[in-house]
Design a protein around this motif. Structure first.
Motif, PDB file in Angstrom:
ATOM      1  N   GLU A  29      14.538 -11.273   1.654  1.00 43.68           N
ATOM      2  CA  GLU A  29      15.338 -10.918   2.838  1.00 43.68           C
ATOM      3  C   GLU A  29      14.458 -11.193   4.066  1.00 43.68           C
ATOM      4  O   GLU A  29      13.407 -10.551   4.244  1.00 43.68           O
ATOM      5  N   ILE A  30      14.841 -12.175   4.890  1.00 45.96           N
ATOM      6  CA  ILE A  30      14.013 -12.536   6.045  1.00 45.96           C
ATOM      7  C   ILE A  30      14.078 -11.450   7.130  1.00 45.96           C
ATOM      8  O   ILE A  30      13.093 -11.188   7.817  1.00 45.96           O
ATOM      9  N   LYS A  31      15.225 -10.821   7.207  1.00 47.02           N
ATOM     10  CA  LYS A  31      15.414  -9.790   8.236  1.00 47.02           C
ATOM     11  C   LYS A  31      14.346  -8.706   8.093  1.00 47.02           C
ATOM     12  O   LYS A  31      14.148  -8.156   7.004  1.00 47.02           O
ATOM     13  N   GLY A  32      13.639  -8.468   9.167  1.00 48.25           N
ATOM     14  CA  GLY A  32      12.628  -7.414   9.154  1.00 48.25           C
ATOM     15  C   GLY A  32      11.245  -7.890   8.727  1.00 48.25           C
ATOM     16  O   GLY A  32      10.261  -7.171   8.900  1.00 48.25           O
ATOM     17  N   ALA A  33      11.172  -9.105   8.166  1.00 51.11           N
ATOM     18  CA  ALA A  33       9.857  -9.630   7.764  1.00 51.11           C
ATOM     19  C   ALA A  33       9.146 -10.201   8.994  1.00 51.11           C
ATOM     20  O   ALA A  33       9.786 -10.586   9.971  1.00 51.11           O
ATOM     21  N   VAL A  34       7.830 -10.249   8.928  1.00 48.11           N
ATOM     22  CA  VAL A  34       7.063 -10.892   9.999  1.00 48.11           C
ATOM     23  C   VAL A  34       6.638 -12.270   9.503  1.00 48.11           C
ATOM     24  O   VAL A  34       6.186 -12.416   8.366  1.00 48.11           O
ATOM     25  N   LYS A  83      10.503 -11.239  12.671  1.00 51.16           N
ATOM     26  CA  LYS A  83       9.662 -11.123  13.870  1.00 51.16           C
ATOM     27  C   LYS A  83       8.645 -12.254  13.764  1.00 51.16           C
ATOM     28  O   LYS A  83       7.926 -12.340  12.756  1.00 51.16           O
ATOM     29  N   VAL A  84       8.607 -13.085  14.788  1.00 50.36           N
ATOM     30  CA  VAL A  84       7.832 -14.326  14.663  1.00 50.36           C
ATOM     31  C   VAL A  84       6.598 -14.322  15.565  1.00 50.36           C
ATOM     32  O   VAL A  84       6.663 -13.900  16.715  1.00 50.36           O
ATOM     33  N   VAL A  85       5.484 -14.777  14.996  1.00 51.82           N
ATOM     34  CA  VAL A  85       4.297 -15.070  15.807  1.00 51.82           C
ATOM     35  C   VAL A  85       4.150 -16.581  15.879  1.00 51.82           C
ATOM     36  O   VAL A  85       4.055 -17.257  14.844  1.00 51.82           O
ATOM     37  N   VAL A  86       4.191 -17.094  17.095  1.00 47.30           N
ATOM     38  CA  VAL A  86       4.040 -18.531  17.323  1.00 47.30           C
ATOM     39  C   VAL A  86       2.549 -18.798  17.520  1.00 47.30           C
ATOM     40  O   VAL A  86       1.960 -18.398  18.528  1.00 47.30           O
ATOM     41  N   GLY A 145       4.598  -5.511  11.726  1.00 48.73           N
ATOM     42  CA  GLY A 145       5.269  -5.077  10.493  1.00 48.73           C
ATOM     43  C   GLY A 145       4.709  -5.836   9.308  1.00 48.73           C
ATOM     44  O   GLY A 145       3.652  -6.471   9.405  1.00 48.73           O
ATOM     45  N   PRO A 146       5.413  -5.792   8.166  1.00 43.89           N
ATOM     46  CA  PRO A 146       4.896  -6.456   6.957  1.00 43.89           C
ATOM     47  C   PRO A 146       4.949  -7.984   7.081  1.00 43.89           C
ATOM     48  O   PRO A 146       6.020  -8.567   7.216  1.00 43.89           O
ATOM     49  N   VAL A 147       3.771  -8.606   7.023  1.00 43.71           N
ATOM     50  CA  VAL A 147       3.713 -10.072   7.117  1.00 43.71           C
ATOM     51  C   VAL A 147       4.102 -10.642   5.750  1.00 43.71           C
ATOM     52  O   VAL A 147       3.522 -10.280   4.726  1.00 43.71           O
ATOM     53  N   ARG A 148       5.111 -11.504   5.745  1.00 40.27           N
ATOM     54  CA  ARG A 148       5.610 -12.041   4.469  1.00 40.27           C
ATOM     55  C   ARG A 148       5.722 -13.563   4.456  1.00 40.27           C
ATOM     56  O   ARG A 148       5.832 -14.167   3.396  1.00 40.27           O
ATOM     57  N   ILE A 149       5.725 -14.183   5.627  1.00 41.02           N
ATOM     58  CA  ILE A 149       5.955 -15.634   5.664  1.00 41.02           C
ATOM     59  C   ILE A 149       4.871 -16.284   6.529  1.00 41.02           C
ATOM     60  O   ILE A 149       4.639 -15.855   7.659  1.00 41.02           O
ATOM     61  N   ALA A 150       4.208 -17.307   5.978  1.00 38.95           N
ATOM     62  CA  ALA A 150       3.299 -18.117   6.800  1.00 38.95           C
ATOM     63  C   ALA A 150       3.716 -19.575   6.638  1.00 38.95           C
ATOM     64  O   ALA A 150       3.816 -20.083   5.519  1.00 38.95           O
ATOM     65  N   LEU A 170      -6.272 -16.981   4.296  1.00 35.87           N
ATOM     66  CA  LEU A 170      -6.286 -15.806   5.173  1.00 35.87           C
ATOM     67  C   LEU A 170      -4.898 -15.170   5.251  1.00 35.87           C
ATOM     68  O   LEU A 170      -4.764 -13.943   5.254  1.00 35.87           O
ATOM     69  N   ALA A 171      -3.863 -16.005   5.291  1.00 39.57           N
ATOM     70  CA  ALA A 171      -2.493 -15.472   5.328  1.00 39.57           C
ATOM     71  C   ALA A 171      -2.186 -14.748   4.022  1.00 39.57           C
ATOM     72  O   ALA A 171      -1.558 -13.681   4.021  1.00 39.57           O
ATOM     73  N   ALA A 172      -2.659 -15.300   2.895  1.00 39.48           N
ATOM     74  CA  ALA A 172      -2.417 -14.651   1.599  1.00 39.48           C
ATOM     75  C   ALA A 172      -3.047 -13.259   1.583  1.00 39.48           C
ATOM     76  O   ALA A 172      -2.447 -12.294   1.093  1.00 39.48           O
ATOM     77  N   ALA A 173      -4.252 -13.143   2.147  1.00 39.07           N
ATOM     78  CA  ALA A 173      -4.931 -11.838   2.175  1.00 39.07           C
ATOM     79  C   ALA A 173      -4.145 -10.845   3.026  1.00 39.07           C
ATOM     80  O   ALA A 173      -4.079  -9.652   2.707  1.00 39.07           O
ATOM     81  N   THR A 174      -3.534 -11.327   4.099  1.00 39.96           N
ATOM     82  CA  THR A 174      -2.721 -10.443   4.952  1.00 39.96           C
ATOM     83  C   THR A 174      -1.424 -10.065   4.240  1.00 39.96           C
ATOM     84  O   THR A 174      -1.035  -8.890   4.208  1.00 39.96           O
ATOM     85  N   ILE A 175      -0.759 -11.071   3.654  1.00 40.18           N
ATOM     86  CA  ILE A 175       0.511 -10.806   2.952  1.00 40.18           C
ATOM     87  C   ILE A 175       0.273  -9.847   1.776  1.00 40.18           C
ATOM     88  O   ILE A 175       1.116  -8.998   1.461  1.00 40.18           O
ATOM     89  N   ALA A 176      -0.891  -9.954   1.140  1.00 41.92           N
ATOM     90  CA  ALA A 176      -1.203  -9.094  -0.015  1.00 41.92           C
ATOM     91  C   ALA A 176      -1.171  -7.611   0.351  1.00 41.92           C
ATOM     92  O   ALA A 176      -0.990  -6.758  -0.520  1.00 41.92           O
ATOM     93  N   ARG A 177      -1.329  -7.315   1.645  1.00 42.51           N
ATOM     94  CA  ARG A 177      -1.320  -5.912   2.075  1.00 42.51           C
ATOM     95  C   ARG A 177       0.097  -5.384   2.320  1.00 42.51           C
ATOM     96  O   ARG A 177       0.283  -4.189   2.570  1.00 42.51           O
ATOM     97  N   SER A 178       1.105  -6.272   2.257  1.00 43.07           N
ATOM     98  CA  SER A 178       2.490  -5.834   2.451  1.00 43.07           C
ATOM     99  C   SER A 178       3.028  -5.261   1.144  1.00 43.07           C
ATOM    100  O   SER A 178       2.683  -5.745   0.062  1.00 43.07           O
ATOM    101  N   GLU A 179       3.875  -4.268   1.271  1.00 43.47           N
ATOM    102  CA  GLU A 179       4.474  -3.649   0.075  1.00 43.47           C
ATOM    103  C   GLU A 179       5.351  -4.666  -0.645  1.00 43.47           C
ATOM    104  O   GLU A 179       6.051  -5.447   0.007  1.00 43.47           O
ATOM    105  N   PRO A 180       5.357  -4.660  -1.993  1.00 42.84           N
ATOM    106  CA  PRO A 180       6.234  -5.602  -2.700  1.00 42.84           C
ATOM    107  C   PRO A 180       7.708  -5.268  -2.505  1.00 42.84           C
ATOM    108  O   PRO A 180       8.077  -4.110  -2.355  1.00 42.84           O
ATOM    109  N   LEU A 181       8.521  -6.345  -2.520  1.00 45.74           N
ATOM    110  CA  LEU A 181       9.970  -6.206  -2.399  1.00 45.74           C
ATOM    111  C   LEU A 181      10.581  -6.276  -3.799  1.00 45.74           C
ATOM    112  O   LEU A 181       9.861  -6.222  -4.799  1.00 45.74           O
TER     113      LEU A 181
END
Ligand SMILES: NC(=O)c1ccc[n+]([C@@H]2O[C@H](COP(=O)([O-])OP(=O)(O)OC[C@H]3O[C@@H](n4cnc5c(N)ncnc54)[C@H](O)[C@@H]3O)[C@@H](O)[C@H]2O)c1
Length: 257
Positions: free
Chosen positions: A2-7, A31-34, A75-80, A122-133
Motif C-alpha cells: 500500500e503506497i499510501k502512507g509510505a515514505v 510522502k516523497v523526498v526528492v 514516517g516508515p521509509v518503504r520505497i527507494a 543505505l536505503a535497505a538499512a533504513t527500510i529495515a527499521r520500518s515495521e513489516p506490513l
C-alpha cells in the motif's frame, strides 16, 4: 504494498524518470523526498508536490544518509527509487587508435554502478527499521539500468558495464534482503524522452530514436517508467528481476539505425 502512507526517497528526483516517479508516488499517497544533486531541479519538483527536497550526491555516503534520515522523520521509509544521471564514456580507441583513459571507465562505473549500490545498501538499512506490513514486507528498492546492459552501442563500454552490473546485482541483492522483506527490482529502459537529451528538439528526437522501436513507434515517456515503478512498489510478488521497458527496441551498434 500500500503506497499510501509510505515514505519514498527518489534519488535523481529532479530528473526525467525521478520527477515522474515522485509525481506518481505522491499521487498514490506517499510522502516523497526528492533527492537530487541539482538544487534548482530538485526544489522545483519538491515545491510542486509539497514534498521535501534533500540535496544529494549519490557518490557521497553522508549526503545519501542525510536524505534517508530526512525521509525517516516523515514516517516508515518503504520505497527507494534510484534514477540519477551521470556522464557517458568514450570509445575504447579514438580515431588515432589511442586507448581511452582508464579513468573514463572507472568514473562511469563509480557514478552509475557503485553509487546505485551505495544508495541501495543505505536505503535497505533504513527500510529495515520500518515495521513489516502484510506478507512481512518492509519495502522495495527500484534501480534503473538500461537496455545498454544487454545491447550497448558503440561508445557504451563503460555505461553498458555499469548498467550490466546493476542488472547482475539485482538477484543477489534481493536474496540478501529477502529475510527482511525488502524486495529489489530493476527497470531497464530503452530510449525515453527526458531532459537527459538536453536541449534537443523533442520532435526530432522522437523521429530519430522512435523509428527503431517496433511498437509503439516513438520514444518512451517518463510517466511510463513511473507507471512501472508504481506497479513494482504495489506488487509484492515482483522481486529479484530486471524488467525491460523498451517497446521491443534492440539497439544496433549505433543505437537507433
Ligand atoms: N532517458 C533515457 O532514455 C534512459 C534510458 C535508459 C536508462 N536511463 C537511465 O535512467 C536514469 C535517469 O535518466 P533520466 O533520463 O531521468 O536523466 P535526467 O538527466 O533527466 O535526470 C537525472 C537526474 O540525476 C541528477 N543527478 C546527476 N548526478 C547526480 C548525483 N551525483 N547525485 C544525485 N543526483 C544526480 C540530475 O541532477 C538529474 O536531475 C539514468 O541512470 C540513465 O542512465 C535513461
Amino acid at each position: 504494498m500500500e503506497i499510501k502512507g509510505a515514505v519514498a526517497v527518489v534519488v535523481g528526483g529532479g530528473g526525467g524518470f525521478g520527477s515522474a516517479t515522485a509525481r506518481r508516488l505522491h499521487a498514490a499517497g506517499a510522502k516523497v523526498v526528492v533527492a537530487d544533486l541539482d538544487e534548482a531541479k530538485g526544489t522545483t519538483v519538491a515545491e510542486e508536490l509539497g514534498a521535501v527536497y534533500a540535496k544529494t550526491d549519490v557518490t557521497d555516503e553522508t549526503s545519501i544518509q542525510n536524505a534517508l534520515d530526512r525521509a525517516a522523520e516523515l514516517g516508515p521509509v518503504r520505497i527507494a527509487v534510484v534514477a540519477h544521471g551521470g556522464p557517458g564514456g568514450p570509445r575504447t580507441l579514438d580515431k588515432q587508435s589511442k586507448a581511452a583513459p582508464q579513468e573514463s571507465f572507472t568514473r562511469v562505473l563509480d557514478i552509475f554502478l557503485a553509487a546505485t549500490y551505495n544508495v541501495d545498501r543505505l536505503a535497505a538499512a533504513t527500510i529495515a527499521r520500518s515495521e513489516p506490513l502484510e506478507h512481512g514486507e518492509r519495502g522495495v528498492l527500484i534501480n534503473t539500468a538500461s537496455i545498454a546492459a544487454y545491447d550497448g552501442t558503440i561508445g557504451q563500454t563503460a555505461y553498458g558495464a555499469a548498467k550490466g552490473g546493476i542488472v547482475s546485482m539485482t538477484l543477489p541483492l534481493a536474496r540478501d534482503l529477502a529475510p527482511l522483506g525488502i524486495r529489489v527490482v530493476t527497470i531497464a529502459p530503452g530510449t525515453f524522452l527526458t531532459p537527459a537529451f538536453k536541449d534537443a528538439d523533442p520532435e526530432q528526437l522522437d523521429a530519430h530514436w522512435g523509428a527503431a522501436v517496433p511498437f509503439p513507434k516513438r520514444m518512451g515517456r517518463a510517466d511510463e517508467y513511473a507507471q512501472l515503478a508504481q506497479q513494482i512498489a504495489e506488487n509484492v510478488y515482483l522481486n529479484g528481476e530486471t524488467i525491460r521497458l523498451d517497446g521491443a527496441l534492440r539497439f544496433t551498434p549505433k543505437g537507433a539505425i
